[in-house]
Design an enzyme around this catalytic site. Structure first.
Site, PDB file in Angstrom:
ATOM      1  N   ARG A  35      42.223 -24.308 -23.829  1.00 59.41           N
ATOM      2  CA  ARG A  35      41.841 -25.464 -24.648  1.00 59.41           C
ATOM      3  C   ARG A  35      43.013 -25.831 -25.556  1.00 59.41           C
ATOM      4  NH1 ARG A  35      36.566 -27.032 -26.414  1.00 59.41           N
ATOM      5  NH2 ARG A  35      35.711 -25.066 -25.677  1.00 59.41           N
ATOM      6  N   GLY A  39      39.658 -21.420 -31.293  1.00 62.21           N
ATOM      7  CA  GLY A  39      38.320 -21.416 -31.883  1.00 62.21           C
ATOM      8  C   GLY A  39      37.191 -21.584 -30.902  1.00 62.21           C
ATOM      9  N   ALA A 176      13.792 -28.738 -27.188  1.00 61.88           N
ATOM     10  CA  ALA A 176      13.478 -28.520 -28.600  1.00 61.88           C
ATOM     11  C   ALA A 176      13.966 -27.161 -29.067  1.00 61.88           C
ATOM     12  CB  ALA A 176      11.977 -28.655 -28.834  1.00 61.88           C
ATOM     13  N   GLY A 177      15.167 -26.796 -28.609  1.00 63.70           N
ATOM     14  CA  GLY A 177      15.797 -25.571 -29.080  1.00 63.70           C
ATOM     15  C   GLY A 177      16.698 -25.857 -30.263  1.00 63.70           C
ATOM     16  N   VAL A 178      17.575 -24.912 -30.577  1.00 61.83           N
ATOM     17  CA  VAL A 178      18.432 -25.010 -31.758  1.00 61.83           C
ATOM     18  C   VAL A 178      19.303 -26.258 -31.713  1.00 61.83           C
ATOM     19  CG1 VAL A 178      20.249 -23.872 -33.073  1.00 61.83           C
ATOM     20  CG2 VAL A 178      18.455 -22.500 -31.997  1.00 61.83           C
ATOM     21  N   ALA A 265      19.824 -31.060 -24.040  1.00 59.54           N
ATOM     22  CA  ALA A 265      20.046 -29.862 -24.862  1.00 59.54           C
ATOM     23  C   ALA A 265      19.071 -28.772 -24.426  1.00 59.54           C
ATOM     24  CB  ALA A 265      19.875 -30.193 -26.339  1.00 59.54           C
ATOM     25  N   ARG A 268      22.504 -23.209 -22.796  1.00 62.75           N
ATOM     26  CA  ARG A 268      23.900 -23.047 -22.413  1.00 62.75           C
ATOM     27  C   ARG A 268      24.017 -22.041 -21.272  1.00 62.75           C
ATOM     28  NH1 ARG A 268      27.271 -25.465 -25.777  1.00 62.75           N
ATOM     29  NH2 ARG A 268      29.037 -24.186 -25.136  1.00 62.75           N
ATOM     30  N   HIS A 439      15.324 -14.573 -61.299  1.00 62.23           N
ATOM     31  CA  HIS A 439      14.272 -15.578 -61.493  1.00 62.23           C
ATOM     32  C   HIS A 439      14.818 -16.726 -62.325  1.00 62.23           C
ATOM     33  CE1 HIS A 439      10.319 -17.316 -62.220  1.00 62.23           C
ATOM     34  NE2 HIS A 439      10.679 -17.437 -63.498  1.00 62.23           N
TER      35      HIS A 439
END
Length: 460
Positions: A35, A39, A176-178, A265, A268, A439
């Site tokens: 790439r 990263g 509807a995942g992450v 989505a 992966r 607190h």
């Protein structure tokens, strides 16, 4: 020809962390990355840019809620180009940071795509390198749906959804995942109508069911629409946009929905193509993951694998822990990862954080347990900030050993750390319940959930 103690293939979180740790242990190390920047997926088109967009979009969305605080905001506008430029700068700065860390620790960066023609050999372009050990850390990529062409123009993967030039009028998210929920909320905040389509009858598969319901309720309040129990059948392109045909799961019924953009989505998949693993005889399971033993070694001696390309949670921090443990083992030290204490976080608003076993898993295994919950609505800090959605939930053995912890709420990704540490060190719910928390603070909800499990809740 160059010779190394270790060549790491892939400079994602697992790969670059493994390379740096190996160098700290005195090994001669090179890291190969094809790439254009270091990263991996996480930094370039995953964790970091998505969190940058979540933060920026969250600040924009917050403007509409300031009236309750007695603050009037007039004339606010959105500059999407500037928002995207901020995201790109964050990514660029962090990739440069990895290059600096490589130089600081003496890790050689080899640019190009690698293959393994034989054990102990790594080919990068026309150059051949030898290594006593090879570590595969090539990560993952968005999974595709059969028959669906992801063109990154109309039908998007997460990569395309991070780089849209304008907010679509209607974005349909498949899954509807992450990833689907995080990016869905980004574009919902920036002005899109967002509909999330999920095959299952619930969101966030794998997350504790009760916590997932709290998340869905909160996300619905914030504008996301859900169509659960539906399978995507086809996407047709027309002059006025996209038409999706959906099957109702378990019912002989089709539905159609119109959209401007579609984000696929559904998860992966590992990236191992081009390495030559099949020819080497490296064992790969039916889902495409490289099989490894407890030392991260593949079926071929001297070749190791970590992170998203091996079985287990596909998480950047899990890959980092894999990398550290693997190279420590290679260097003759003791490396270990307790996968039961690896947390997962969904950075929506509210956040969802989880570690250990879910209540469903305990029931399925027939394990005796006690549970405690505390709603943020009863937390004074949450009331003062207006972040009252969700709850903390703890699961423990009758003797008090923490088996799992799950949070839906503001700062859940930070709050889960206390419970991860407690599980790692063997602290009981009694010990967490007797820990003095500041607190007013959100963390008091963790203490109260443990007290509730013990039948001693004070503020519930």
């Amino acid at each position: 020809m160059s010779t190394y103690d270790l060549i790491v293939i892939g400079a994602g979180p697992g790969g670059y962390v493994a390379a740096i740790r190996a160098a700290q242990l005195g090994l001669k190390v090179a890291c190969v990355e094809g790439r254009g920047s270091l990263g991996g997926t996480c930094l370039n088109v995953g964790c970091i840019p998505s969190k940058a967009l979540l933060t920026s979009s969250g600040k924009y969305a917050e403007l509409s809620h300031l009236a309750a605080h007695g603050i009037a905001v007039e004339g606010a506008s959105l500059d999407l180009g500037a928002l995207m430029a901020r995201k790109d700068k964050i990514v660029g700065d962090l990739t440069k940071g990895i290059a600096f860390l490589f130089k600081k620790n003496g890790v050689e960066h080899i640019e190009g795509w690698a293959s393994i023609p034989a054990p102990g050999q790594v080919q990068v372009g026309a150059d051949s390198h030898t290594a006593k050990n090879i570590l595969i850390a090539t990560g993952s990529e968005p999974a595709a749906l059969p028959g669906v062409d992801i063109d990154e123009v109309d039908v998007l993967s997460s990569t395309g959804a991070l780089a849209l030039e304008a907010a679509p009028e209607h974005l349909v998210v498949i899954g509807a995942g992450v990833i689907g929920l995080e990016l869905g909320q980004v574009w919902s905040r920036l002005g899109s109508k967002v509909t999330v389509v999920e095959y299952l009858d619930r969101i966030l598969p794998g997350i504790d069911g009760e916590i997932a319901k709290l998340s869905q309720r909160a996300l619905s309040k914030r504008g996301l629409k859900f169509q659960l129990g539906r399978a995507l059948k086809t996407i047709a392109k027309g002059e006025n946009g996209l038409t999706l045909t959906l099957d109702r799961v378990g019912k002989d019924k089709e539905e159609q929905i119109e959209a401007d953009k579609v984000l696929i989505a559904i998860g992966r998949r590992p990236v191992t193509r081009g390495l030559g693993l099949e020819e080497l005889g490296v064992s790969i399971n039916g889902r495409g993951f490289v099989e490894v033993d407890e030392t991260f070694q593949t079926s071929v001696p001297g070749i190791f694998a970590i992170g998203d390309c091996v079985p287990g949670p596909m998480l950047a921090h899990k890959a980092e822990e894999d990398g550290v443990a693997c190279v420590e083992i290679i260097a003759g030290e003791h490396g270990h990862v307790d996968y039961n204490t690896v947390p997962g976080v969904v950075y929506t608003d509210p956040e969802v954080a989880s570690v250990g076993l879910t209540e469903e898993a305990l029931k399925e295994a027939g394990t005796e347990y006690i549970s405690g919950k505390f709603a943020f609505m009863a937390n004074s800090r949450a009331r003062s900030t207006g972040e009252t959605d969700g709850a903390v939930k703890v699961l423990a053995s009758p003797g008090g050993k923490i088996l799992g912890a799950h949070i839906c709420g503001a700062h859940g990704g930070d709050l889960i750390a206390e419970l991860v540490l407690a599980m790692t060190k063997g602290a009981t719910i009694e010990e967490v319940a007797r820990t003095c928390h500041a607190h007013p603070a959100m963390g008091e909800a963790v203490k109260e959930a443990c007290l509730d499990a013990l039948g001693r809740a004070i503020h519930a």
